[in-house]
Motif scaffolding. Sequence first.
Motif, PDB file in Angstrom:
ATOM      1  N   LEU A 154      40.930  86.875  28.260  1.00 33.09           N
ATOM      2  CA  LEU A 154      39.904  86.507  27.277  1.00 33.09           C
ATOM      3  C   LEU A 154      40.015  85.046  26.830  1.00 33.09           C
ATOM      4  CD1 LEU A 154      39.726  89.702  25.051  1.00 33.09           C
ATOM      5  CD2 LEU A 154      38.293  89.041  26.987  1.00 33.09           C
ATOM      6  N   LEU A 155      41.102  84.373  27.167  1.00 32.97           N
ATOM      7  CA  LEU A 155      41.310  82.999  26.696  1.00 32.97           C
ATOM      8  C   LEU A 155      40.295  81.975  27.205  1.00 32.97           C
ATOM      9  CD1 LEU A 155      45.197  82.711  26.658  1.00 32.97           C
ATOM     10  CD2 LEU A 155      43.637  82.965  24.712  1.00 32.97           C
ATOM     11  N   PRO A 156      39.719  82.105  28.406  1.00 36.94           N
ATOM     12  CA  PRO A 156      38.735  81.098  28.822  1.00 36.94           C
ATOM     13  C   PRO A 156      37.580  80.925  27.831  1.00 36.94           C
ATOM     14  CG  PRO A 156      39.397  82.372  30.720  1.00 36.94           C
ATOM     15  CD  PRO A 156      40.011  83.039  29.507  1.00 36.94           C
ATOM     16  N   ALA A 157      37.231  81.961  27.119  1.00 37.52           N
ATOM     17  CA  ALA A 157      36.135  81.867  26.141  1.00 37.52           C
ATOM     18  C   ALA A 157      36.464  80.888  25.013  1.00 37.52           C
ATOM     19  CB  ALA A 157      35.839  83.251  25.558  1.00 37.52           C
ATOM     20  N   PHE A 158      37.733  80.620  24.783  1.00 36.32           N
ATOM     21  CA  PHE A 158      38.144  79.768  23.665  1.00 36.32           C
ATOM     22  C   PHE A 158      38.473  78.333  24.074  1.00 36.32           C
ATOM     23  CE2 PHE A 158      38.976  84.134  22.488  1.00 36.32           C
ATOM     24  CZ  PHE A 158      38.281  84.200  21.297  1.00 36.32           C
ATOM     25  N   ALA A 159      38.375  78.017  25.360  1.00 36.17           N
ATOM     26  CA  ALA A 159      38.745  76.686  25.837  1.00 36.17           C
ATOM     27  C   ALA A 159      37.898  75.595  25.187  1.00 36.17           C
ATOM     28  CB  ALA A 159      38.643  76.617  27.354  1.00 36.17           C
ATOM     29  N   GLN A 160      36.593  75.767  25.163  1.00 39.43           N
ATOM     30  CA  GLN A 160      35.701  74.750  24.589  1.00 39.43           C
ATOM     31  C   GLN A 160      36.054  74.484  23.124  1.00 39.43           C
ATOM     32  OE1 GLN A 160      33.057  73.294  26.265  1.00 39.43           O
ATOM     33  NE2 GLN A 160      32.048  72.255  24.591  1.00 39.43           N
ATOM     34  N   ALA A 161      36.311  75.536  22.367  1.00 39.07           N
ATOM     35  CA  ALA A 161      36.658  75.366  20.950  1.00 39.07           C
ATOM     36  C   ALA A 161      38.015  74.677  20.803  1.00 39.07           C
ATOM     37  CB  ALA A 161      36.662  76.720  20.240  1.00 39.07           C
ATOM     38  N   ALA A 162      39.022  75.160  21.526  1.00 37.04           N
ATOM     39  CA  ALA A 162      40.374  74.596  21.401  1.00 37.04           C
ATOM     40  C   ALA A 162      40.415  73.128  21.821  1.00 37.04           C
ATOM     41  CB  ALA A 162      41.359  75.416  22.225  1.00 37.04           C
ATOM     42  N   LYS A 163      39.597  72.748  22.802  1.00 40.76           N
ATOM     43  CA  LYS A 163      39.587  71.362  23.276  1.00 40.76           C
ATOM     44  C   LYS A 163      38.998  70.384  22.263  1.00 40.76           C
ATOM     45  CE  LYS A 163      39.562  72.310  28.225  1.00 40.76           C
ATOM     46  NZ  LYS A 163      38.748  72.258  29.462  1.00 40.76           N
ATOM     47  N   GLN A 164      38.440  70.874  21.172  1.00 38.88           N
ATOM     48  CA  GLN A 164      37.932  69.989  20.116  1.00 38.88           C
ATOM     49  C   GLN A 164      39.073  69.316  19.380  1.00 38.88           C
ATOM     50  OE1 GLN A 164      34.580  69.380  20.144  1.00 38.88           O
ATOM     51  NE2 GLN A 164      34.838  70.754  21.897  1.00 38.88           N
ATOM     52  N   VAL A 165      40.280  69.876  19.495  1.00 42.32           N
ATOM     53  CA  VAL A 165      41.479  69.263  18.934  1.00 42.32           C
ATOM     54  C   VAL A 165      42.164  68.550  20.104  1.00 42.32           C
ATOM     55  CG1 VAL A 165      43.687  69.645  17.776  1.00 42.32           C
ATOM     56  CG2 VAL A 165      41.728  71.129  17.254  1.00 42.32           C
ATOM     57  N   PRO A 166      42.371  67.248  20.003  1.00 39.34           N
ATOM     58  CA  PRO A 166      42.963  66.513  21.127  1.00 39.34           C
ATOM     59  C   PRO A 166      44.355  67.033  21.509  1.00 39.34           C
ATOM     60  CG  PRO A 166      42.105  65.002  19.471  1.00 39.34           C
ATOM     61  CD  PRO A 166      42.049  66.385  18.876  1.00 39.34           C
ATOM     62  N   GLN A 167      44.612  67.003  22.821  1.00 37.30           N
ATOM     63  CA  GLN A 167      45.927  67.388  23.336  1.00 37.30           C
ATOM     64  C   GLN A 167      46.923  66.311  22.973  1.00 37.30           C
ATOM     65  OE1 GLN A 167      46.898  70.258  25.225  1.00 37.30           O
ATOM     66  NE2 GLN A 167      48.918  69.450  24.811  1.00 37.30           N
ATOM     67  N   GLY A 168      48.046  66.696  22.396  1.00 38.46           N
ATOM     68  CA  GLY A 168      49.124  65.763  22.079  1.00 38.46           C
ATOM     69  C   GLY A 168      50.043  65.590  23.268  1.00 38.46           C
ATOM     70  N   GLN A 169      51.263  65.180  22.992  1.00 43.38           N
ATOM     71  CA  GLN A 169      52.218  64.916  24.072  1.00 43.38           C
ATOM     72  C   GLN A 169      52.876  66.177  24.622  1.00 43.38           C
ATOM     73  OE1 GLN A 169      54.941  61.834  22.947  1.00 43.38           O
ATOM     74  NE2 GLN A 169      53.323  60.332  22.688  1.00 43.38           N
ATOM     75  N   ARG A 170      52.851  67.264  23.876  1.00 43.86           N
ATOM     76  CA  ARG A 170      53.502  68.497  24.329  1.00 43.86           C
ATOM     77  C   ARG A 170      52.584  69.281  25.259  1.00 43.86           C
ATOM     78  NH1 ARG A 170      56.959  70.663  19.197  1.00 43.86           N
ATOM     79  NH2 ARG A 170      58.266  68.813  19.167  1.00 43.86           N
ATOM     80  N   HIS A 171      53.161  69.757  26.345  1.00 43.51           N
ATOM     81  CA  HIS A 171      52.452  70.567  27.332  1.00 43.51           C
ATOM     82  C   HIS A 171      53.339  71.715  27.757  1.00 43.51           C
ATOM     83  CE1 HIS A 171      49.185  67.663  28.076  1.00 43.51           C
ATOM     84  NE2 HIS A 171      50.114  66.742  27.877  1.00 43.51           N
ATOM     85  N   CYS A 172      52.732  72.748  28.310  1.00 42.66           N
ATOM     86  CA  CYS A 172      53.519  73.816  28.916  1.00 42.66           C
ATOM     87  C   CYS A 172      54.290  73.238  30.095  1.00 42.66           C
ATOM     88  CB  CYS A 172      52.620  74.940  29.450  1.00 42.66           C
ATOM     89  SG  CYS A 172      51.854  75.956  28.176  1.00 42.66           S
ATOM     90  N   THR A 173      55.491  73.735  30.275  1.00 41.39           N
ATOM     91  CA  THR A 173      56.287  73.348  31.449  1.00 41.39           C
ATOM     92  C   THR A 173      56.675  74.627  32.177  1.00 41.39           C
ATOM     93  OG1 THR A 173      58.389  73.464  30.267  1.00 41.39           O
ATOM     94  CG2 THR A 173      57.245  71.339  30.253  1.00 41.39           C
ATOM     95  N   ALA A 174      57.253  74.506  33.318  1.00 40.02           N
ATOM     96  CA  ALA A 174      57.678  75.668  34.102  1.00 40.02           C
ATOM     97  C   ALA A 174      58.653  76.529  33.309  1.00 40.02           C
ATOM     98  CB  ALA A 174      58.299  75.230  35.413  1.00 40.02           C
ATOM     99  N   SER A 175      59.415  75.938  32.392  1.00 34.84           N
ATOM    100  CA  SER A 175      60.383  76.701  31.624  1.00 34.84           C
ATOM    101  C   SER A 175      59.832  77.171  30.288  1.00 34.84           C
ATOM    102  CB  SER A 175      61.644  75.877  31.383  1.00 34.84           C
ATOM    103  OG  SER A 175      61.327  74.712  30.634  1.00 34.84           O
ATOM    104  N   GLY A 176      58.568  76.834  29.956  1.00 33.26           N
ATOM    105  CA  GLY A 176      57.982  77.252  28.683  1.00 33.26           C
ATOM    106  C   GLY A 176      58.040  76.145  27.737  1.00 33.26           C
TER     107      GLY A 176
END
Length: 157
Positions: free
Chosen positions: A135-157
């Motif tokens: 169900l998360l794809p439905a929320f991508a447009q809304a969540a992207k209104q907040v800019p992505q910072g320096q933290r991202h998911c990594t292979a280890s979480g």
Amino acid sequence: MRRRQALRAGTPAVLLALAAGLVAACSSAVQVTPAARADTAACAKVARHWPQRVGHLERTKTTSDSPTVAAWGDPAVIARCGVTSPGPTTEQCITVNGVDWVAHRLSDGVRFVSFGRDPAVEVLVPHDYAPEPLLLPAFAQAAKQVPQGQRHCTASG
């Protein structure tokens, strides 16, 4: 005269049916409280991009008048903007449609919080809609209104 008696006799039943309908309508609102930072400009942008539908679920009313909270379906999928962005974590972190989410299993579903965005968006998905991440794809447009910072998911979480 018979006609009046029939109307009078039917009146309590009609009133009871109307009252039951009103109670049902009132109780169908999903109880949601705005997040601590819901009053930010970023959350106002997020609120303008809530989806009308989440999967096959229609948007439903909430007990809050804040546009920064929304709900869909019954049991409800609930979204809120303004929660605290998670810090480093060992919990599962997934990327869906360009948005990183930290997933936390609950007794009755999964709590997803956008990762690397501040303020964060929270999505609560009941087990009824498993697998919940679908169900998360439905929320991508809304969540992207907040800019992505320096933290991202990594292979280890």
